[in-house]
Design a protein around this motif. Structure first.
Motif, PDB file in Angstrom:
ATOM      1  N   GLY A   1       0.824  -1.208   0.000  1.00  4.50           N
ATOM      2  CA  GLY A   1       0.000   0.000   0.000  1.00  4.50           C
ATOM      3  C   GLY A   1       0.856   1.256   0.000  1.00  4.50           C
ATOM      4  O   GLY A   1       0.564   2.223  -0.711  1.00  4.50           O
ATOM      5  N   MET A   2       1.931   1.233   0.784  1.00  2.00           N
ATOM      6  CA  MET A   2       2.855   2.378   0.792  1.00  2.00           C
ATOM      7  C   MET A   2       3.527   2.530  -0.574  1.00  2.00           C
ATOM      8  O   MET A   2       3.629   3.644  -1.101  1.00  2.00           O
ATOM      9  N   ALA A   3       3.972   1.421  -1.139  1.00  2.18           N
ATOM     10  CA  ALA A   3       4.616   1.474  -2.458  1.00  2.18           C
ATOM     11  C   ALA A   3       3.636   1.988  -3.512  1.00  2.18           C
ATOM     12  O   ALA A   3       4.008   2.780  -4.383  1.00  2.18           O
ATOM     13  N   ARG A   4       2.389   1.559  -3.413  1.00  2.78           N
ATOM     14  CA  ARG A   4       1.368   2.018  -4.366  1.00  2.78           C
ATOM     15  C   ARG A   4       1.132   3.514  -4.208  1.00  2.78           C
ATOM     16  O   ARG A   4       0.981   4.249  -5.188  1.00  2.78           O
ATOM     17  N   ALA A   5       1.129   3.990  -2.965  1.00  2.98           N
ATOM     18  CA  ALA A   5       0.941   5.421  -2.723  1.00  2.98           C
ATOM     19  C   ALA A   5       2.103   6.245  -3.275  1.00  2.98           C
ATOM     20  O   ALA A   5       1.920   7.402  -3.660  1.00  2.98           O
ATOM     21  N   LYS A   6       3.298   5.648  -3.324  1.00  2.31           N
ATOM     22  CA  LYS A   6       4.489   6.340  -3.838  1.00  2.31           C
ATOM     23  C   LYS A   6       4.604   6.230  -5.360  1.00  2.31           C
ATOM     24  O   LYS A   6       5.399   6.941  -5.973  1.00  2.31           O
ATOM     25  N   ALA A   7       3.835   5.315  -5.962  1.00  4.72           N
ATOM     26  CA  ALA A   7       3.961   5.066  -7.400  1.00  4.72           C
ATOM     27  C   ALA A   7       3.544   6.287  -8.205  1.00  4.72           C
ATOM     28  O   ALA A   7       2.492   6.868  -7.957  1.00  4.72           O
ATOM     29  N   ALA A   8       4.376   6.652  -9.164  1.00  5.57           N
ATOM     30  CA  ALA A   8       4.095   7.806  -9.997  1.00  5.57           C
ATOM     31  C   ALA A   8       3.500   7.400 -11.348  1.00  5.57           C
ATOM     32  O   ALA A   8       3.166   8.258 -12.155  1.00  5.57           O
ATOM     33  N   ASP A   9       3.374   6.107 -11.582  1.00  2.00           N
ATOM     34  CA  ASP A   9       2.883   5.647 -12.878  1.00  2.00           C
ATOM     35  C   ASP A   9       1.707   4.690 -12.682  1.00  2.00           C
ATOM     36  O   ASP A   9       1.597   4.014 -11.663  1.00  2.00           O
ATOM     37  N   GLU A  10       0.853   4.640 -13.666  1.00  2.00           N
ATOM     38  CA  GLU A  10      -0.361   3.824 -13.589  1.00  2.00           C
ATOM     39  C   GLU A  10      -0.046   2.330 -13.579  1.00  2.00           C
ATOM     40  O   GLU A  10      -0.714   1.557 -12.885  1.00  2.00           O
ATOM     41  N   PHE A  11       0.961   1.906 -14.342  1.00  2.00           N
ATOM     42  CA  PHE A  11       1.309   0.481 -14.405  1.00  2.00           C
ATOM     43  C   PHE A  11       1.639  -0.066 -13.018  1.00  2.00           C
ATOM     44  O   PHE A  11       1.103  -1.086 -12.596  1.00  2.00           O
ATOM     45  N   THR A  12       2.507   0.625 -12.290  1.00  2.00           N
ATOM     46  CA  THR A  12       2.884   0.179 -10.947  1.00  2.00           C
ATOM     47  C   THR A  12       1.676   0.252 -10.013  1.00  2.00           C
ATOM     48  O   THR A  12       1.404  -0.700  -9.267  1.00  2.00           O
ATOM     49  N   HIS A  13       0.958   1.343 -10.055  1.00  2.00           N
ATOM     50  CA  HIS A  13      -0.198   1.537  -9.181  1.00  2.00           C
ATOM     51  C   HIS A  13      -1.217   0.420  -9.376  1.00  2.00           C
ATOM     52  O   HIS A  13      -1.654  -0.213  -8.406  1.00  2.00           O
TER      53      HIS A  13
ATOM     54  N   ALA B   1      10.410   1.802  -1.543  1.00  2.00           N
ATOM     55  CA  ALA B   1       9.196   1.215  -0.985  1.00  2.00           C
ATOM     56  C   ALA B   1       8.968  -0.184  -1.551  1.00  2.00           C
ATOM     57  O   ALA B   1       8.553  -1.100  -0.831  1.00  2.00           O
ATOM     58  N   LEU B   2       9.254  -0.376  -2.827  1.00  2.47           N
ATOM     59  CA  LEU B   2       9.119  -1.698  -3.441  1.00  2.47           C
ATOM     60  C   LEU B   2      10.142  -2.675  -2.861  1.00  2.47           C
ATOM     61  O   LEU B   2       9.820  -3.847  -2.622  1.00  2.47           O
ATOM     62  N   ASP B   3      11.360  -2.201  -2.633  1.00  2.00           N
ATOM     63  CA  ASP B   3      12.377  -3.074  -2.042  1.00  2.00           C
ATOM     64  C   ASP B   3      12.015  -3.461  -0.611  1.00  2.00           C
ATOM     65  O   ASP B   3      12.237  -4.601  -0.200  1.00  2.00           O
ATOM     66  N   LEU B   4      11.454  -2.535   0.133  1.00  2.00           N
ATOM     67  CA  LEU B   4      11.018  -2.866   1.488  1.00  2.00           C
ATOM     68  C   LEU B   4       9.909  -3.917   1.440  1.00  2.00           C
ATOM     69  O   LEU B   4       9.935  -4.905   2.190  1.00  2.00           O
ATOM     70  N   ALA B   5       8.946  -3.736   0.547  1.00  2.00           N
ATOM     71  CA  ALA B   5       7.873  -4.719   0.393  1.00  2.00           C
ATOM     72  C   ALA B   5       8.450  -6.081  -0.004  1.00  2.00           C
ATOM     73  O   ALA B   5       8.004  -7.123   0.486  1.00  2.00           O
ATOM     74  N   ARG B   6       9.452  -6.079  -0.873  1.00  2.38           N
ATOM     75  CA  ARG B   6      10.082  -7.336  -1.302  1.00  2.38           C
ATOM     76  C   ARG B   6      10.684  -8.081  -0.114  1.00  2.38           C
ATOM     77  O   ARG B   6      10.481  -9.288   0.031  1.00  2.38           O
ATOM     78  N   THR B   7      11.373  -7.373   0.756  1.00  2.00           N
ATOM     79  CA  THR B   7      12.010  -8.054   1.893  1.00  2.00           C
ATOM     80  C   THR B   7      10.962  -8.564   2.884  1.00  2.00           C
ATOM     81  O   THR B   7      11.131  -9.635   3.467  1.00  2.00           O
ATOM     82  N   ILE B   8       9.890  -7.829   3.051  1.00  2.79           N
ATOM     83  CA  ILE B   8       8.799  -8.297   3.904  1.00  2.79           C
ATOM     84  C   ILE B   8       8.150  -9.527   3.267  1.00  2.79           C
ATOM     85  O   ILE B   8       7.786 -10.482   3.956  1.00  2.79           O
ATOM     86  N   GLY B   9       8.046  -9.511   1.951  1.00  2.00           N
ATOM     87  CA  GLY B   9       7.522 -10.671   1.229  1.00  2.00           C
ATOM     88  C   GLY B   9       8.384 -11.900   1.426  1.00  2.00           C
ATOM     89  O   GLY B   9       7.864 -13.020   1.578  1.00  2.00           O
TER      90      GLY B   9
END
Length: 164
Positions: free
Chosen positions: A28-40, A111-119
């Motif tokens: 959710g944090m990574a999505r909030a930081k996403a600047a592009d529609e593809f990532t979001h 934010a994506l890297d943090l999500a990856r490590t939590i994953g």
């Protein structure tokens, strides 16, 4: 737990779905930081899939038949194929990266890297559940493994595109 089951707060099942919940929040944090529609849009779809995954993890093996009869879904290989399709789409853009990634190039990739490590932590917790025979669905572990791989790729893509 589903169906009013009670287990200890430190039960491997609670550890596993708790780690997936943390992953969902990080996405959710990574999505909030996403600047592009593809990532979001990609992250939003993954978050919805994680709801299915958490529900399955929060259900004791003896309740899974009831869970399915009540209309709840479980993790399937088709869900993993969606992740692999996204990964192939990113890889098809010839993202060039050599060596180890150092998180923090920009906020979105960090934010994506943090999500990856939590994953990856969630993956280890689910693996522990499988080892003690508390989870019979191998698709759950496969999904989490591929998700972490995808998040690494997506972080590198965001860095390469300088999307933050």
């Amino acid at each position: 737990m589903m169906y009013n089951r009670r287990v200890s707060k430190c039960h491997p099942r609670v550890e596993a779905y708790g780690a997936v919940d943390e992953l969902n929040a990080a996405l959710g944090m990574a999505r909030a930081k996403a600047a592009d529609e593809f990532t979001h849009e990609s992250l939003l779809a993954i978050q919805k899939d994680l709801g299915t995954l958490m529900g399955e993890l929060a259900t004791m093996p003896e309740d899974l038949e009831r869970y399915r009869k009540d209309g709840y879904g479980v993790v399937t290989l088709e869900m993993t194929l969606k992740l692999e399709k996204l990964a192939n789409e990113i890889e098809g853009q010839n993202i060039a990266f050599h060596g180890w990634a150092t998180p923090g190039t920009n906020e979105a990739s960090a934010a994506l890297d943090l999500a990856r490590t939590i994953g990856r932590r969630a993956e280890r917790r689910v693996c522990a559940m499988q080892e003690i025979r508390q989870l019979d669905n191998p698709a759950v572990l496969i999904y989490l493994n591929r998700l972490s791989d995808l998040l690494w790729l997506l972080a590198r893509w965001v860095e390469t595109k300088n999307l933050s």
